[in-house]
Design a protein around this motif. Structure first.
Motif, PDB file in Angstrom:
ATOM      1  N   THR A  39      -0.483  10.888   5.162  1.00  0.00           N
ATOM      2  CA  THR A  39      -0.562  10.144   6.225  1.00  0.00           C
ATOM      3  C   THR A  39      -1.079   8.721   5.698  1.00  0.00           C
ATOM      4  N   ASP A  40      -1.062   8.040   4.257  1.00  0.00           N
ATOM      5  CA  ASP A  40      -1.333   6.903   4.084  1.00  0.00           C
ATOM      6  C   ASP A  40       0.244   6.561   2.849  1.00  0.00           C
ATOM      7  N   ALA A  41       0.924   7.215   3.360  1.00  0.00           N
ATOM      8  CA  ALA A  41       2.142   6.994   2.585  1.00  0.00           C
ATOM      9  C   ALA A  41       3.922   6.917   3.394  1.00  0.00           C
TER      10      ALA A  41
ATOM     11  N   LEU B 176       1.037  -1.376  -0.446  1.00  0.00           N
ATOM     12  CA  LEU B 176      -0.115  -0.485   0.326  1.00  0.00           C
ATOM     13  C   LEU B 176       0.735   1.585   0.268  1.00  0.00           C
ATOM     14  N   VAL B 177       1.590   1.318   0.952  1.00  0.00           N
ATOM     15  CA  VAL B 177       2.621   1.919   0.746  1.00  0.00           C
ATOM     16  C   VAL B 177       2.847   2.390  -0.214  1.00  0.00           C
ATOM     17  N   ILE B 178       3.776   1.654  -1.138  1.00  0.00           N
ATOM     18  CA  ILE B 178       4.770   1.987  -2.188  1.00  0.00           C
ATOM     19  C   ILE B 178       3.543   2.099  -3.581  1.00  0.00           C
ATOM     20  N   GLY B 179       2.433   2.223  -3.621  1.00  0.00           N
ATOM     21  CA  GLY B 179       1.880   2.101  -4.516  1.00  0.00           C
ATOM     22  C   GLY B 179       1.326   3.799  -4.191  1.00  0.00           C
ATOM     23  N   ASN B 180       1.197   3.968  -2.710  1.00  0.00           N
ATOM     24  CA  ASN B 180       0.699   5.335  -2.562  1.00  0.00           C
ATOM     25  C   ASN B 180       1.997   6.446  -3.168  1.00  0.00           C
ATOM     26  N   ILE B 181       2.977   5.950  -2.626  1.00  0.00           N
ATOM     27  CA  ILE B 181       4.576   6.476  -3.319  1.00  0.00           C
ATOM     28  C   ILE B 181       4.508   7.209  -4.651  1.00  0.00           C
TER      29      ILE B 181
ATOM     30  N   GLY C  73       7.212   8.209   3.009  1.00  0.00           N
ATOM     31  CA  GLY C  73       8.438   7.707   3.485  1.00  0.00           C
ATOM     32  C   GLY C  73       8.226   6.605   5.153  1.00  0.00           C
ATOM     33  N   ILE C  74       9.031   6.694   5.073  1.00  0.00           N
ATOM     34  CA  ILE C  74      10.104   5.155   6.431  1.00  0.00           C
ATOM     35  C   ILE C  74      10.834   5.774   7.077  1.00  0.00           C
TER      36      ILE C  74
END
Length: 174
Positions: free
Chosen positions: A135-137, A27-32, A110-111
């Motif tokens: 918030t979702d990335a 999800l994070v990669i997709g949002n980024i 990011g992370i």
């Protein structure tokens, strides 16, 4: 209208190891990826922050784990800033790069939510930037007492003191 840049923090292979990937990794990669695509289609600069760990540590420069995740590989025109601490501004040229562009608003993803994203967000605020935290990335891992989702939720709430908080679908680049 203030000029914006998208800041992608520490989205490196070591954060996505099969045995212990960051929470909601896909999800994070997709949002980024969506953020990067939207930024580029609106001529908004994308700046990648890459963590450099000491020799022998997971994000040691030159290792496969250190490399930026292949799904979001920077283009030649993108800027990559190397850092050695949680703060993307500390002992880096990020401030100079932003001033030359000239950027007044940072969109941050990011992370790791509770370390590098948090620290960079707070320092950017102290340096006078307007900030949007996506918030979702951004993501992290479970800690001994809290789940990754609890940590992310906490930081999305606390960082509202320093940033506008929005989901990927609500980010408008200009």
């Amino acid at each position: 209208m203030k000029k914006s840049a998208l800041l992608i923090i520490d989205v490196q292979n070591g954060m996505f190891l099969e045995e212990n990937p960051v929470f909601n990794d896909k999800l994070v990669i997709g949002n980024i990826l969506q953020l990067i695509g939207n930024a580029k289609s609106n001529n908004v600069p994308v700046i990648y922050i890459q963590h450099n760990a000491p020799l022998g540590k997971m994000l040691e420069p030159g290792t496969k784990a250190w490399e930026i995740h292949p799904a979001i590989t920077p283009a030649k025109r993108d800027t990559v800033i190397q850092k050695t601490t949680p703060d993307a501004f500390y002992k880096t040229n990020l401030q100079e790069v932003l001033q030359k562009l000239p950027i007044e608003h940072l969109i941050i993803a990011g992370i790791q939510s509770d370390v590098c994203v948090d620290t960079t967000c707070r320092n950017a605020y102290s340096l006078g930037y307007e900030i949007t935290l996506v918030t979702d990335a951004h993501s992290t891992w479970d800690s001994g007492k809290l789940t990754a989702q609890q940590i992310i939720n906490h930081h999305n709430q606390v960082l509202r003191w320093f940033a506008d908080t929005q989901e990927t679908k609500d980010i408008i680049f200009h």
